[in-house]
Design an enzyme around this catalytic site. Structure first.
Site, mmCIF file in Angstrom:
data_model
loop_
_atom_site.group_PDB
_atom_site.id
_atom_site.type_symbol
_atom_site.label_atom_id
_atom_site.label_comp_id
_atom_site.label_asym_id
_atom_site.label_seq_id
_atom_site.Cartn_x
_atom_site.Cartn_y
_atom_site.Cartn_z
ATOM 1 N N LYS A 197 0.858 -1.180 0.000
ATOM 2 C CA LYS A 197 0.000 0.000 0.000
ATOM 3 C C LYS A 197 0.894 1.229 0.000
ATOM 4 O O LYS A 197 1.756 1.382 0.859
ATOM 5 C CB LYS A 197 -0.891 -0.015 1.237
ATOM 6 C CG LYS A 197 -1.829 1.166 1.303
ATOM 7 C CD LYS A 197 -2.808 1.024 2.441
ATOM 8 C CE LYS A 197 -3.673 2.256 2.554
ATOM 9 N NZ LYS A 197 -4.555 2.181 3.713
ATOM 10 N N LYS A 249 -2.329 -1.597 -3.669
ATOM 11 C CA LYS A 249 -3.189 -0.425 -3.595
ATOM 12 C C LYS A 249 -2.357 0.829 -3.650
ATOM 13 O O LYS A 249 -1.383 0.914 -2.902
ATOM 14 C CB LYS A 249 -3.937 -0.492 -2.265
ATOM 15 C CG LYS A 249 -4.858 0.663 -2.014
ATOM 16 C CD LYS A 249 -5.477 0.508 -0.676
ATOM 17 C CE LYS A 249 -6.292 1.754 -0.424
ATOM 18 N NZ LYS A 249 -6.798 1.811 0.903
HETATM 19 C C1 PBG Z 1 -7.041 3.170 5.611
HETATM 20 C C2 PBG Z 1 -7.525 3.144 4.217
HETATM 21 C C3 PBG Z 1 -7.415 4.157 3.252
HETATM 22 C C4 PBG Z 1 -8.049 3.667 2.109
HETATM 23 C C5 PBG Z 1 -8.537 2.403 2.400
HETATM 24 N N1 PBG Z 1 -8.197 2.085 3.695
HETATM 25 C C6 PBG Z 1 -6.850 5.528 3.351
HETATM 26 C C7 PBG Z 1 -5.435 5.746 3.616
HETATM 27 O O1 PBG Z 1 -4.641 4.837 3.854
HETATM 28 O O2 PBG Z 1 -5.036 6.924 3.631
HETATM 29 C C8 PBG Z 1 -8.162 4.412 0.815
HETATM 30 C C9 PBG Z 1 -9.211 3.911 -0.112
HETATM 31 C C10 PBG Z 1 -9.478 4.810 -1.268
HETATM 32 O O3 PBG Z 1 -8.805 5.833 -1.477
HETATM 33 O O4 PBG Z 1 -10.411 4.480 -2.015
HETATM 34 N N2 PBG Z 1 -8.033 2.731 6.512
#
Ligand code: PBG
Length: 325
Positions: A197, A249
């Site tokens: 991520k 992601k």
């Molecule tokens: C954290 C989380 C995020 C997203 C999913 N889970 C935000 C981040 O890490 O800043 C982002 C999902 C998206 O942008 O569609 N709980």
């Protein structure tokens, strides 16, 4: 006699032939719909940066879950938006916290027909907006956060979730959650690990979606967009720790990482088509600059072609209708 000409175009002549030889397919059961549920909401609230996506009430969430089940989607991924937040994200571990209540609601209503997944992270629940608890000098405390994640996993499992999705990028989070679940007898709860991520600008609209209070950024725990090999390393670590599925992601800017992870692991690979990727297409389509439906299918097909077995996308319901019509 002249040599016969090889003509790849022959297989593009009709829609029937094109479908026959398509290398990549999109099916509703490969798509997971992320959904937001807001504590205390009387009406679904539109998210202005994500046209068509709302913060659900507990009632409207159930409608969305029924629809997801009827469309044959692979699942829903639940995110909670609590009314109040604190330094340790108590709302995430509280059995009466909005996310845990939403899990219970959805499982009771459509649990037989739909796989229910939940975000396992603290950022929606902390007043500082970080994915973990902080040290006195304001850094994200990896190992104390693992204890909270373990408690959160137990709360979500008790609520009946099928799959937990740890998204906080703490080292050792999968092992800590697996151990806690197994010790409590929740051996059937699966872990979809957000393995690779990235600290991405494409999460921007999500911050509005969960009323995030984050100041600053997540670069001390999320990955540097410059690194692909490191994404593979993270995925391999998560598999070793017991992840049942691993995720990359965002998706679109990281299709190379999706491919490399797909080639490196033997568990299913998911990719998250994130908020900013959604908003970009919606905004361009609203201007009439691109064909919206074609763009949606092209985006999702590209993510599948890169190697994702499962795609999390805010277009899941719509795409399911498009591919089955
Ligand atoms: C954290 C989380 C995020 C997203 C999913 N889970 C935000 C981040 O890490 O800043 C982002 C999902 C998206 O942008 O569609 N709980």
């Amino acid at each position: 006699m002249p040599l016969p000409v090889t003509r790849p175009r022959r297989l593009r002549t009709t829609q029937g032939l094109r479908s026959l030889v398509a290398e990549t397919r999109l099916a509703p059961e490969q798509l997971v719909l992320p959904v937001f549920v807001r504590e205390g909401a009387a009406e679904p609230r539109p998210i202005s940066s994500m046209p068509g996506v709302v913060q659900h009430t507990r009632d409207s969430l159930l409608k969305a879950a029924h629809e997801a089940a009827e469309l044959g989607l692979g699942g829903v991924m639940l995110f909670g938006v609590p009314e109040s937040k604190d330094a340790v994200g108590s709302g995430g571990t509280d059995p009466a916290g909005i996310l845990n209540l939403a899990i219970t609601d959805v499982v009771a209503e459509v649990g037989n027909a739909l796989t229910v997944m939940s975000d396992l992270c603290l950022d929606e629940f902390t007043d500082h907006g970080h994915c973990g608890v902080l040290t006195p000098d304001g850094r994200v405390d990896n190992d104390r956060t693992l204890e909270v994640y373990a408690a959160m996993a137990l709360a979500q499992a008790a609520a009946g979730v099928d799959v937990v999705g740890p998204s906080g990028m703490m080292d050792g989070q999968v092992a800590a959650i697996r151990a806690a679940l197994d010790d409590a007898g929740h051996t059937d709860v699966a872990i979809l690990a957000y393995s690779a991520k990235y600290a991405s600008s494409f999460f921007g609209p999500f911050r509005e979606a969960v009323d995030s209070s984050l100041q600053g950024d997540r670069r001390t725990y999320q990955q540097d967009p410059a690194n692909a090999r490191e994404g593979v390393r993270e995925a391999l670590l998560d598999v070793a720790e017991g992840a049942d599925l691993v995720m990359v992601k965002p998706a679109l800017g990281y299709l190379d990482v999706v491919r490399r992870v797909r080639d490196a692991v033997d568990v299913p690979v998911a990719a998250y088509n994130v908020s900013g990727e959604y908003s970009m297409v919606e905004a361009a389509a609203a201007h009439g600059w691109i064909d919206r439906e074609q763009a949606i299918l092209e985006v999702l097909t590209s993510i599948r072609r890169a190697g994702a077995d499962v795609v999390l996308t805010y277009w899941a319901a719509e795409a399911a209708r498009l591919v089955t019509r």
